[in-house]
Scaffold this active site. Structure first.
Site, PDB file in Angstrom:
ATOM      1  N   GLY A   1      10.781  74.434  10.553  1.00 50.24           N
ATOM      2  CA  GLY A   1      12.116  73.905  10.241  1.00 50.24           C
ATOM      3  C   GLY A   1      13.196  74.920  10.574  1.00 50.24           C
ATOM      4  N   GLY A   2      12.953  75.705  11.596  1.00 49.79           N
ATOM      5  CA  GLY A   2      13.838  76.820  11.927  1.00 49.79           C
ATOM      6  C   GLY A   2      15.178  76.442  12.523  1.00 49.79           C
ATOM      7  N   THR A   3      15.373  75.175  12.874  1.00 53.97           N
ATOM      8  CA  THR A   3      16.686  74.750  13.376  1.00 53.97           C
ATOM      9  C   THR A   3      17.473  73.992  12.312  1.00 53.97           C
ATOM     10  OG1 THR A   3      15.769  72.698  14.278  1.00 53.97           O
ATOM     11  CG2 THR A   3      15.885  74.608  15.764  1.00 53.97           C
ATOM     12  N   GLY A   4      16.923  73.898  11.113  1.00 56.31           N
ATOM     13  CA  GLY A   4      17.598  73.187  10.038  1.00 56.31           C
ATOM     14  C   GLY A   4      18.669  74.022   9.369  1.00 56.31           C
ATOM     15  N   TYR A   5      19.290  73.443   8.354  1.00 57.77           N
ATOM     16  CA  TYR A   5      20.454  74.068   7.719  1.00 57.77           C
ATOM     17  C   TYR A   5      20.133  75.438   7.143  1.00 57.77           C
ATOM     18  CZ  TYR A   5      24.596  74.622   4.815  1.00 57.77           C
ATOM     19  OH  TYR A   5      25.745  75.112   4.240  1.00 57.77           O
TER      20      TYR A   5
ATOM     21  N   GLY B   1      16.905  76.819   7.486  1.00 54.04           N
ATOM     22  CA  GLY B   1      15.916  77.433   8.361  1.00 54.04           C
ATOM     23  C   GLY B   1      16.519  78.354   9.397  1.00 54.04           C
TER      24      GLY B   1
ATOM     25  N   LYS C   1      19.713  71.303  19.109  1.00 51.02           N
ATOM     26  CA  LYS C   1      18.558  72.043  18.597  1.00 51.02           C
ATOM     27  C   LYS C   1      17.863  72.820  19.709  1.00 51.02           C
ATOM     28  CE  LYS C   1      17.522  69.425  14.427  1.00 51.02           C
ATOM     29  NZ  LYS C   1      16.494  68.671  13.662  1.00 51.02           N
TER      30      LYS C   1
ATOM     31  N   LYS D   1       7.845  68.402  -4.729  1.00 49.26           N
ATOM     32  CA  LYS D   1       7.708  69.847  -4.543  1.00 49.26           C
ATOM     33  C   LYS D   1       6.606  70.414  -5.433  1.00 49.26           C
ATOM     34  CE  LYS D   1      12.388  70.699  -2.822  1.00 49.26           C
ATOM     35  NZ  LYS D   1      13.702  71.364  -3.040  1.00 49.26           N
TER      36      LYS D   1
ATOM     37  N   ARG E   1       3.277  72.620  -4.531  1.00 52.42           N
ATOM     38  CA  ARG E   1       2.883  73.817  -5.283  1.00 52.42           C
ATOM     39  C   ARG E   1       1.432  73.720  -5.752  1.00 52.42           C
ATOM     40  NH1 ARG E   1       7.305  76.260  -9.511  1.00 52.42           N
ATOM     41  NH2 ARG E   1       8.978  76.762  -8.020  1.00 52.42           N
TER      42      ARG E   1
END
EC number: 1.23.1.2
Length: 312
Positions: free
Chosen positions: A11-15, A17, A45, A138, A142
């Site tokens: 998710g490195g191009t996300g907000y 990330g 992206k 979430k 976990r």
């Protein structure tokens, strides 16, 4: 000298990330970014990925629907940080279960940071619907991480400044209002407001730290622990403009959920948790948690006062 951990950001191009990728590169870590082949349809992206590549990051193509590609990507690194989108995009959070399976099979990961970065889901079993579904999902991630005995760190980053500081926490606003401001309840409930760039730095600082192993890192820089009213007053002082203050009861606020979309209802319910219930700061950090600004006093974090200057 020990080599820096190799970090894979999902998710490195996300907000958030993109901030994590930027921090990883800046702090000298060999940085890898997972991308899907479908990204070619999003020119912005693609440009971002190429910019990160130019700055030293390596791009790895993989898919949540291709288990072997995930395993192959994970085997190339020491740390995996997931920054996939959450909130009302439920399937994105649960897709991390596939990432957990890949990490489990690879067997080499020293630390996994799942996508959380907001309120601590472990403390949100009382959350109201429909916002509670985010925390439920979430927690499922976990539970899978812990059942697989994967070394991990959870990050609770509270309020992203870009979403709420500029708009003074007004629903649907990202720029300061010019005449009036709605205050939730009496406006005095404490919250924590964080520059997204600092979230990236603190996250990368934490991934090699034995003090954060299998713990939750709460980002609570003391100068940014402020009520909504205090944030409004800071803006009034900085802008030299007074705003009319309208105090909104919890009943009136929740009545505003009627007729809203599912995603908007989630956002409204999260506002309720933050500004009426005080769920960002109404608890003491326990033995399974640590506070980022205490762990890393050398990080010069951005204060709310400083952050606001861009809106003048």
């Amino acid at each position: 000298m020990e080599e820096s951990s190799r970090i894979l950001v999902v998710g490195g191009t996300g907000y958030i990330g993109r901030r994590i990728v930027k921090a990883s590169i800046a702090l000298g870590h060999p940085t890898f970014i997972l991308f899907r082949k479908e990204v070619v349809s999003d020119v912005e992206k693609v440009e971002m990925l190429l910019s990160f590549k130019k700055n030293g990051a390596k791009l790895l193509e993989a898919s949540f629907d291709d288990h072997e590609s995930l395993v192959d990507a994970v085997k190339q690194v020491d740390v995996v940080i997931s920054a996939v989108a959450g909130n009302h995009m439920r399937h994105h959070i649960l897709q991390q279960l596939k990432l957990v399976e890949a990490i489990k099979e690879a067997g080499n990961i020293k630390r996994f940071v799942p996508s959380e970065f907001g309120m601590d889901p472990g403390l949100m079993d009382h959350a109201m619907a429909p916002g509670n579904i985010v925390f439920i999902d979430k927690i499922k991630v976990r539970e899978a991480i812990e059942a697989a005995a994967i070394p991990h760190t959870y990050i609770s980053a509270n309020i992203f400044a870009g979403y709420l500081v500029g708009g003074l926490a007004q629903l649907g606003r990202v720029m300061p209002p010019s005449d009036k401001v709605f205050l939730y309840g009496d406006g005095n409930v404490k919250a924590v407001w964080i520059d997204e760039e600092d979230v990236g730095i603190y996250t990368i600082k934490a991934i090699d730290d034995p003090r954060t192993l299998n713990k939750t890192v709460y980002i609570r820089p003391p100068l940014n622990v402020l009520s909504q009213k205090e944030v409004v007053e800071k803006w009034e002082k900085l802008s030299r403009k007074s705003l009319d203050k309208i105090y909104m009861s919890v009943e009136d606020f929740l009545a505003g959920m009627e007729g809203q979309s599912y995603g908007e209802k989630i956002g409204i319910s999260h506002f309720y948790q933050m500004f009426y219930k005080g769920d960002l700061y109404n608890f003491e950090i326990g033995p399974n948690g640590v506070e980022a600004s205490q762990l890393y006093p050398g990080v010069k974090y951005t204060t709310v006062d400083s952050y606001m200057e861009r809106y003048l």
